[in-house]
Design a protein around this motif. Structure first.
Motif, PDB file in Angstrom:
ATOM      1  N   GLY A  12     -10.021   9.021   3.075  1.00 51.33           N
ATOM      2  CA  GLY A  12      -9.159   8.300   4.014  1.00 51.33           C
ATOM      3  C   GLY A  12      -7.698   8.454   3.641  1.00 51.33           C
ATOM      4  N   THR A  13      -6.911   7.455   4.022  1.00 50.73           N
ATOM      5  CA  THR A  13      -5.485   7.434   3.723  1.00 50.73           C
ATOM      6  C   THR A  13      -5.183   6.169   2.934  1.00 50.73           C
ATOM      7  N   ILE A  14      -4.440   6.315   1.846  1.00 48.84           N
ATOM      8  CA  ILE A  14      -4.037   5.166   1.049  1.00 48.84           C
ATOM      9  C   ILE A  14      -2.688   4.683   1.571  1.00 48.84           C
ATOM     10  N   VAL A  15      -2.646   3.425   1.998  1.00 44.80           N
ATOM     11  CA  VAL A  15      -1.421   2.827   2.530  1.00 44.80           C
ATOM     12  C   VAL A  15      -1.008   1.682   1.610  1.00 44.80           C
ATOM     13  N   ASP A  16       0.167   1.814   1.022  1.00 42.05           N
ATOM     14  CA  ASP A  16       0.723   0.803   0.122  1.00 42.05           C
ATOM     15  C   ASP A  16       1.595  -0.131   0.962  1.00 42.05           C
ATOM     16  N   VAL A  17       1.255  -1.412   1.003  1.00 44.80           N
ATOM     17  CA  VAL A  17       1.974  -2.357   1.865  1.00 44.80           C
ATOM     18  C   VAL A  17       3.043  -3.158   1.114  1.00 44.80           C
ATOM     19  N   ARG A  18       3.389  -2.715  -0.093  1.00 42.35           N
ATOM     20  CA  ARG A  18       4.481  -3.361  -0.831  1.00 42.35           C
ATOM     21  C   ARG A  18       5.821  -2.946  -0.230  1.00 42.35           C
ATOM     22  N   SER A  19       6.890  -3.577  -0.681  1.00 39.20           N
ATOM     23  CA  SER A  19       8.226  -3.210  -0.221  1.00 39.20           C
ATOM     24  C   SER A  19       8.564  -1.805  -0.719  1.00 39.20           C
ATOM     25  N   TYR A  20       9.554  -1.199  -0.073  1.00 38.61           N
ATOM     26  CA  TYR A  20       9.993   0.146  -0.469  1.00 38.61           C
ATOM     27  C   TYR A  20      10.428   0.163  -1.939  1.00 38.61           C
ATOM     28  N   ALA A  21      11.159  -0.861  -2.375  1.00 32.49           N
ATOM     29  CA  ALA A  21      11.629  -0.923  -3.761  1.00 32.49           C
ATOM     30  C   ALA A  21      10.446  -0.973  -4.737  1.00 32.49           C
ATOM     31  N   GLU A  22       9.447  -1.783  -4.423  1.00 36.08           N
ATOM     32  CA  GLU A  22       8.257  -1.858  -5.275  1.00 36.08           C
ATOM     33  C   GLU A  22       7.544  -0.507  -5.307  1.00 36.08           C
ATOM     34  N   PHE A  23       7.413   0.110  -4.136  1.00 39.29           N
ATOM     35  CA  PHE A  23       6.739   1.403  -4.007  1.00 39.29           C
ATOM     36  C   PHE A  23       7.433   2.455  -4.865  1.00 39.29           C
ATOM     37  N   MET A  24       8.760   2.465  -4.829  1.00 38.73           N
ATOM     38  CA  MET A  24       9.518   3.456  -5.590  1.00 38.73           C
ATOM     39  C   MET A  24       9.408   3.224  -7.097  1.00 38.73           C
ATOM     40  N   GLY A  25       9.038   2.011  -7.491  1.00 37.37           N
ATOM     41  CA  GLY A  25       8.855   1.697  -8.903  1.00 37.37           C
ATOM     42  C   GLY A  25       7.560   2.254  -9.471  1.00 37.37           C
ATOM     43  N   ASN A  27       3.681   4.327  -7.655  1.00 35.14           N
ATOM     44  CA  ASN A  27       2.739   4.319  -6.540  1.00 35.14           C
ATOM     45  C   ASN A  27       1.627   5.325  -6.775  1.00 35.14           C
ATOM     46  N   VAL A  28       0.625   5.257  -5.924  1.00 35.96           N
ATOM     47  CA  VAL A  28      -0.519   6.165  -5.994  1.00 35.96           C
ATOM     48  C   VAL A  28      -0.100   7.509  -5.396  1.00 35.96           C
ATOM     49  N   VAL A  29      -0.376   8.590  -6.105  1.00 36.41           N
ATOM     50  CA  VAL A  29      -0.047   9.922  -5.607  1.00 36.41           C
ATOM     51  C   VAL A  29      -0.701  10.135  -4.243  1.00 36.41           C
ATOM     52  N   GLY A  30       0.097  10.582  -3.285  1.00 32.92           N
ATOM     53  CA  GLY A  30      -0.426  10.854  -1.950  1.00 32.92           C
ATOM     54  C   GLY A  30      -0.481   9.649  -1.030  1.00 32.92           C
ATOM     55  N   SER A  31      -0.104   8.474  -1.542  1.00 32.40           N
ATOM     56  CA  SER A  31      -0.129   7.284  -0.690  1.00 32.40           C
ATOM     57  C   SER A  31       1.121   7.242   0.182  1.00 32.40           C
ATOM     58  N   ILE A  32       1.037   6.473   1.257  1.00 32.60           N
ATOM     59  CA  ILE A  32       2.212   6.270   2.088  1.00 32.60           C
ATOM     60  C   ILE A  32       2.613   4.806   2.022  1.00 32.60           C
ATOM     61  N   ASN A  33       3.880   4.538   2.241  1.00 32.58           N
ATOM     62  CA  ASN A  33       4.400   3.176   2.136  1.00 32.58           C
ATOM     63  C   ASN A  33       4.752   2.642   3.513  1.00 32.58           C
ATOM     64  N   ILE A  34       4.034   1.608   3.928  1.00 29.97           N
ATOM     65  CA  ILE A  34       4.376   0.859   5.131  1.00 29.97           C
ATOM     66  C   ILE A  34       4.309  -0.610   4.722  1.00 29.97           C
ATOM     67  N   ALA A  35       5.486  -1.208   4.551  1.00 27.15           N
ATOM     68  CA  ALA A  35       5.552  -2.597   4.083  1.00 27.15           C
ATOM     69  C   ALA A  35       4.807  -3.521   5.046  1.00 27.15           C
ATOM     70  N   LEU A  36       4.233  -4.575   4.493  1.00 29.83           N
ATOM     71  CA  LEU A  36       3.432  -5.518   5.280  1.00 29.83           C
ATOM     72  C   LEU A  36       4.166  -5.989   6.538  1.00 29.83           C
ATOM     73  N   ASN A  37       5.452  -6.302   6.413  1.00 33.36           N
ATOM     74  CA  ASN A  37       6.191  -6.819   7.568  1.00 33.36           C
ATOM     75  C   ASN A  37       6.456  -5.753   8.629  1.00 33.36           C
TER      76      ASN A  37
END
Length: 95
Positions: A12-25, A27-37
């Motif tokens: 599937g696709t790994i979606v990280d729902v943390r903030s961009y700043a948290e994500f940049m600190g 993240n999982v290789v190959g995941s995408i960042n879409i914050a919860l809000n």
């Protein structure tokens, strides 16, 4: 099928729902960042990702909220909990 198996087999696709700043600190290789809000306004984008979606955050709380919301919109998704746990399973992935 168990979440661990879905991640290990890159199904599937790994979606990280943390903030961009948290994500940049970190993240999982190959995941995408879409914050919860941002999820409600990006629902069409999420529908077009390779399913199932594995959602993760810092502890599993925000990804649980995202999983509840997306499930109500007919998107196959799972709460993967902490991104660190998802990262561990990903490190065991079959290439």
């Amino acid at each position: 099928m168990k979440i661990e198996q879905i991640i290990k087999e890159n199904q599937g696709t790994i979606v990280d729902v943390r903030s961009y700043a948290e994500f940049m600190g970190g993240n999982v290789v190959g995941s995408i960042n879409i914050a919860l809000n941002e999820i409600p306004e990006r629902i069409e984008e999420l529908k077009n990702l390779k399913a199932p979606l594995i959602l993760c955050c810092a502890s599993g709380n925000r990804s649980g909220q995202a999983q509840h919301f997306l499930s109500q919109h007919g998107i196959e998704c799972y709460n993967g909990g902490s991104w660190l746990d998802v990262n561990y399973y990903k490190s065991q992935a079959t290439k």
